[in-house]
Design an enzyme around this catalytic site. Structure first.
Site, PDB file in Angstrom:
ATOM      1  N   ARG A  14      64.891 117.360 -52.288  1.00  0.00           N
ATOM      2  CA  ARG A  14      64.448 117.195 -53.681  1.00  0.00           C
ATOM      3  C   ARG A  14      63.819 118.450 -54.294  1.00  0.00           C
ATOM      4  O   ARG A  14      63.556 118.496 -55.495  1.00  0.00           O
ATOM      5  CB  ARG A  14      63.470 116.011 -53.781  1.00  0.00           C
ATOM      6  CG  ARG A  14      64.210 114.672 -53.718  1.00  0.00           C
ATOM      7  CD  ARG A  14      63.337 113.577 -54.244  1.00  0.00           C
ATOM      8  NE  ARG A  14      62.385 113.115 -53.252  1.00  0.00           N
ATOM      9  CZ  ARG A  14      61.165 112.681 -53.531  1.00  0.00           C
ATOM     10  NH1 ARG A  14      60.713 112.677 -54.771  1.00  0.00           N
ATOM     11  NH2 ARG A  14      60.368 112.261 -52.571  1.00  0.00           N
ATOM     12  N   GLN A  75      64.063 122.207 -33.627  1.00  0.00           N
ATOM     13  CA  GLN A  75      64.546 120.813 -33.534  1.00  0.00           C
ATOM     14  C   GLN A  75      65.910 120.760 -34.223  1.00  0.00           C
ATOM     15  O   GLN A  75      66.007 120.854 -35.437  1.00  0.00           O
ATOM     16  CB  GLN A  75      63.580 119.853 -34.244  1.00  0.00           C
ATOM     17  CG  GLN A  75      64.017 118.388 -34.101  1.00  0.00           C
ATOM     18  CD  GLN A  75      63.421 117.488 -35.178  1.00  0.00           C
ATOM     19  OE1 GLN A  75      62.907 117.952 -36.187  1.00  0.00           O
ATOM     20  NE2 GLN A  75      63.506 116.196 -34.961  1.00  0.00           N
ATOM     21  N   THR A  81      60.747 111.864 -36.952  1.00  0.00           N
ATOM     22  CA  THR A  81      59.446 112.488 -36.664  1.00  0.00           C
ATOM     23  C   THR A  81      59.066 112.376 -35.179  1.00  0.00           C
ATOM     24  O   THR A  81      58.438 113.288 -34.629  1.00  0.00           O
ATOM     25  CB  THR A  81      58.347 111.849 -37.529  1.00  0.00           C
ATOM     26  OG1 THR A  81      58.461 110.415 -37.446  1.00  0.00           O
ATOM     27  CG2 THR A  81      58.470 112.259 -38.981  1.00  0.00           C
ATOM     28  N   GLU A 157      57.386 101.211 -41.406  1.00  0.00           N
ATOM     29  CA  GLU A 157      57.923 102.034 -42.488  1.00  0.00           C
ATOM     30  C   GLU A 157      58.337 101.139 -43.653  1.00  0.00           C
ATOM     31  O   GLU A 157      58.781 100.008 -43.449  1.00  0.00           O
ATOM     32  CB  GLU A 157      59.121 102.841 -41.984  1.00  0.00           C
ATOM     33  CG  GLU A 157      58.750 103.932 -40.999  1.00  0.00           C
ATOM     34  CD  GLU A 157      57.686 104.856 -41.550  1.00  0.00           C
ATOM     35  OE1 GLU A 157      57.984 105.624 -42.478  1.00  0.00           O
ATOM     36  OE2 GLU A 157      56.544 104.811 -41.060  1.00  0.00           O
ATOM     37  N   ASN A 230      57.310 117.124 -52.166  1.00  0.00           N
ATOM     38  CA  ASN A 230      58.728 116.790 -52.024  1.00  0.00           C
ATOM     39  C   ASN A 230      59.569 117.313 -53.174  1.00  0.00           C
ATOM     40  O   ASN A 230      60.791 117.243 -53.124  1.00  0.00           O
ATOM     41  CB  ASN A 230      58.906 115.269 -51.929  1.00  0.00           C
ATOM     42  CG  ASN A 230      58.269 114.729 -50.656  1.00  0.00           C
ATOM     43  OD1 ASN A 230      58.561 115.197 -49.568  1.00  0.00           O
ATOM     44  ND2 ASN A 230      57.373 113.776 -50.799  1.00  0.00           N
ATOM     45  N   TYR A 356      54.325 154.240 -58.946  1.00  0.00           N
ATOM     46  CA  TYR A 356      55.592 153.931 -58.273  1.00  0.00           C
ATOM     47  C   TYR A 356      56.678 154.913 -58.692  1.00  0.00           C
ATOM     48  O   TYR A 356      56.894 155.138 -59.887  1.00  0.00           O
ATOM     49  CB  TYR A 356      56.004 152.502 -58.650  1.00  0.00           C
ATOM     50  CG  TYR A 356      57.297 152.045 -58.022  1.00  0.00           C
ATOM     51  CD1 TYR A 356      57.451 152.041 -56.634  1.00  0.00           C
ATOM     52  CD2 TYR A 356      58.365 151.622 -58.806  1.00  0.00           C
ATOM     53  CE1 TYR A 356      58.637 151.614 -56.056  1.00  0.00           C
ATOM     54  CE2 TYR A 356      59.551 151.187 -58.227  1.00  0.00           C
ATOM     55  CZ  TYR A 356      59.676 151.190 -56.851  1.00  0.00           C
ATOM     56  OH  TYR A 356      60.852 150.764 -56.284  1.00  0.00           O
TER      57      TYR A 356
HETATM   58  C1  UD1 Z   1      56.230 109.723 -42.499  1.00  0.00           C
HETATM   59  C2  UD1 Z   1      55.759 108.509 -41.680  1.00  0.00           C
HETATM   60  C3  UD1 Z   1      55.096 107.514 -42.621  1.00  0.00           C
HETATM   61  C4  UD1 Z   1      53.951 108.166 -43.350  1.00  0.00           C
HETATM   62  C5  UD1 Z   1      54.420 109.441 -44.079  1.00  0.00           C
HETATM   63  C6  UD1 Z   1      53.227 110.199 -44.594  1.00  0.00           C
HETATM   64  C7  UD1 Z   1      57.348 108.322 -39.842  1.00  0.00           C
HETATM   65  C8  UD1 Z   1      58.481 107.555 -39.274  1.00  0.00           C
HETATM   66  N1  UD1 Z   1      56.875 107.914 -41.026  1.00  0.00           N
HETATM   67  O1  UD1 Z   1      57.215 109.225 -43.380  1.00  0.00           O
HETATM   68  O2  UD1 Z   1      54.615 106.392 -41.886  1.00  0.00           O
HETATM   69  O3  UD1 Z   1      53.377 107.267 -44.274  1.00  0.00           O
HETATM   70  O4  UD1 Z   1      55.127 110.310 -43.169  1.00  0.00           O
HETATM   71  O5  UD1 Z   1      53.646 111.283 -45.343  1.00  0.00           O
HETATM   72  O6  UD1 Z   1      56.871 109.247 -39.223  1.00  0.00           O
HETATM   73  N2  UD1 Z   1      60.335 116.020 -39.892  1.00  0.00           N
HETATM   74  C9  UD1 Z   1      60.798 116.824 -38.870  1.00  0.00           C
HETATM   75  N3  UD1 Z   1      61.870 116.414 -38.147  1.00  0.00           N
HETATM   76  C10 UD1 Z   1      62.512 115.247 -38.384  1.00  0.00           C
HETATM   77  C11 UD1 Z   1      62.030 114.427 -39.434  1.00  0.00           C
HETATM   78  C12 UD1 Z   1      60.932 114.833 -40.157  1.00  0.00           C
HETATM   79  O7  UD1 Z   1      60.253 117.889 -38.607  1.00  0.00           O
HETATM   80  O8  UD1 Z   1      63.479 114.952 -37.672  1.00  0.00           O
HETATM   81  C13 UD1 Z   1      59.168 116.464 -40.664  1.00  0.00           C
HETATM   82  C14 UD1 Z   1      59.445 116.634 -42.141  1.00  0.00           C
HETATM   83  O9  UD1 Z   1      59.845 117.964 -42.402  1.00  0.00           O
HETATM   84  C15 UD1 Z   1      58.114 116.306 -42.766  1.00  0.00           C
HETATM   85  C16 UD1 Z   1      57.484 115.312 -41.799  1.00  0.00           C
HETATM   86  O10 UD1 Z   1      58.185 115.451 -40.588  1.00  0.00           O
HETATM   87  O11 UD1 Z   1      57.262 117.430 -42.836  1.00  0.00           O
HETATM   88  C17 UD1 Z   1      57.530 113.887 -42.308  1.00  0.00           C
HETATM   89  O12 UD1 Z   1      58.877 113.495 -42.389  1.00  0.00           O
HETATM   90  P1  UD1 Z   1      59.403 112.582 -43.545  1.00  0.00           P
HETATM   91  O13 UD1 Z   1      60.840 112.334 -43.319  1.00  0.00           O
HETATM   92  O14 UD1 Z   1      58.983 113.129 -44.856  1.00  0.00           O
HETATM   93  O15 UD1 Z   1      58.616 111.239 -43.219  1.00  0.00           O
HETATM   94  P2  UD1 Z   1      58.215 110.136 -44.247  1.00  0.00           P
HETATM   95  O16 UD1 Z   1      59.423 109.302 -44.536  1.00  0.00           O
HETATM   96  O17 UD1 Z   1      57.499 110.696 -45.386  1.00  0.00           O
HETATM   97 CA    CA Z   2      57.252 112.678 -46.430  1.00  0.00          CA
END
Ligand code: UD1
Ligand code: CA
Length: 427
Positions: A14, A75, A81, A157, A230, A356
């Protein structure tokens, strides 16, 4: 000392940008660097593992160059996560201590809150502590599901939640503290049979409960701190929130800020009391501003600026990498870059330090000693030194060093032709 794991592998679709999400900046400092700084500033954590994935090379380069105590872990692909955290298993190997987990896209988190959170985790003898937040609108967050006795049961979630669970307004803030020795086994057992087909970090709560570990939640006091980026709209809002926080700190410290709404001050700027910042100033990078200075309106400090006491930087003056001693004024329409300026100096309107050389791409220094007076619209072609007390006549182009107490002037002599207008027109 604890270790941290910072999740920064996600795509950030986004943002609609070629720049990786966590490398977007507020005051020229990337989002992930704010998070790393907050972690480092707790003084409780000695190593950060940053999980990178999308545009990993770019993110890793930035972190290696700019951030202390930080190692990147790849990763690939990004399966959620929980999967992200499991990537740190090899690095953490037999580590038995505490780990704090957070996201790289929440630049407003503070060291104070993280410290408080860690202290809470320790005081509860907790094996796993989840940071929660009470939200008026909990949409899109994981919901905190509690048992009847108030203990933490699980995190659900939004996409997996029942209508009833969706009514819960306590959400998962996405920050965790856990005992790695006890909880690491969970990362080998996570399943992805959920609405998103991802390995959820949040499932460690259920796992820890099933093993009868001590699981607790800690509610954050100020939700602003977990504001995640985001979109570009989020980025603009976070910058505003951060700026407001910084301005309030300066106001408390006795700096006068006439119009907080149009004043931007970077987090790495120190300002002493009784200095006045007039409206519409942009102060970026690392700067040190003394007492009783006057800045603006419409001034631009670009970083590495040191102003001693009683310095005036007026309207449409841009200053970069420059030290200015006390009682010196640059009041109008001026550029001062890569300069050392003494005290009691007057910089006339429209003065430019030409620092410069676009042919060699080199930058050079301008040195202006005490009590020098620079006439309006002068260009000081660096490298150049104006020695103590010298005067530069208005409209001069200075290409050589000027000795102390001399007058330097390159202006064409003034010619007055009497009655020229009358003899050339019908007057
Ligand atoms: C996550 C939480 C949610 C919480 C929210 C808070 C989980 C499953 N859910 O949801 O409960 O309320 O954060 O903001 O954890 N990322 C990785 N690798 C991945 C996936 C994600 O590094 O494979 C990183 C993303 O870059 C980001 C963070 O993890 O910085 C959170 O991931 P995101 O997909 O935004 O999780 P949410 O759906 O927001
Ligand atoms: Ca998030």
């Amino acid at each position: 000392m604890l270790k941290s794991i910072i999740l920064a592998a996600g795509k950030g679709t986004r943002m609609k940008s070629d720049t990786p999400k966590v490398l977007h900046t507020i005051f020229d400092k990337s989002l992930v660097e704010y998070v790393i700084e907050a972690v480092n500033n707790t003084g409780l954590i000695d190593e950060n593992y940053i999980i990178v994935g999308h545009q990993a090379r770019q993110v890793e380069e930035y972190i290696n160059k700019n951030c202390r105590n930080s190692t990147c872990i790849l990763q690939m692909p990004q399966l959620g996560t929980g999967h992200a955290v499991s990537m740190a298993r090899a690095e953490l190997r037999d580590y038995e201590g505490e780990v704090i987990i957070l996201c790289g896209d929440t630049p407003l988190i503070t060291a104070e809150t993280l410290k408080d959170f860690i202290v809470f985790h320790k005081s509860k003898n907790s094996d796993l502590t989840v940071m929660s937040a009470i939200m008026e609108n909990p949409a899109n967050y994981g919901r905190i599901i509690k048992n009847y006795d108030g203990t933490l049961n699980s995190i659900v979630e939004e996409k997996d939640a029942t209508e009833e669970e969706k009514l819960v307004n306590e959400v998962n803030a996405g920050i965790y503290c856990l005992n790695w020795g006890k909880i690491r086994q969970a990362f080998s057992e996570l399943q992805n049979n959920n609405a998103q087909g991802e390995y959820y970090l949040t499932d460690i709560v259920k796992w820890a409960n099933s093993k009868k570990f001590s699981v607790n939640s800690y509610t954050i006091k100020n939700n602003e701190e977990i504001f995640g980026i985001n979109s570009k709209a989020n980025l603009a809002e976070a910058a505003k929130l951060m700026n407001k926080r910084i301005i309030n700190k300066h106001l408390e410290n006795g700096v006068t800020i006439i119009d907080p709404a149009t004043t931007w001050i970077s987090p790495d700027t120190v300002i002493e009391s009784d200095t006045v910042i007039y409206p519409s100033c942009y102060i970026n990078g690392k700067n040190k501003i003394g007492r009783n200075c006057k800045i603006g309106p419409f001034a631009h400090l670009r970083g590495d600026v040191v102003l001693e006491d009683n310095v005036k930087i007026g309207n449409f003056v841009e200053v970069k990498k420059t030290t200015i001693k006390s009682h010196t004024n640059a009041c109008h329409l001026t550029y001062l870059g890569d300069s050392e300026i003494g005290s009691g100096v007057n910089i006339g309107a429209g003065t430019i330090t030409a620092n410069y050389n676009p042919l060699t791409k080199e930058k050079s220094k301008t040195i202006i000693k005490d009590n020098v007076k620079i006439g309006s619209n002068s260009v000081l072609v660096a490298p150049v030194t104006i020695e103590e007390g010298a005067n530069v006549g208005a409209l001069s182009v200075i290409t050589k060093n000027i000795p102390a107490w001399a007058l330097a002037i390159t202006r064409a002599p003034l010619r007055i032709v009497e009655n020229w207008v009358k003899s050339n027109t019908n007057h």
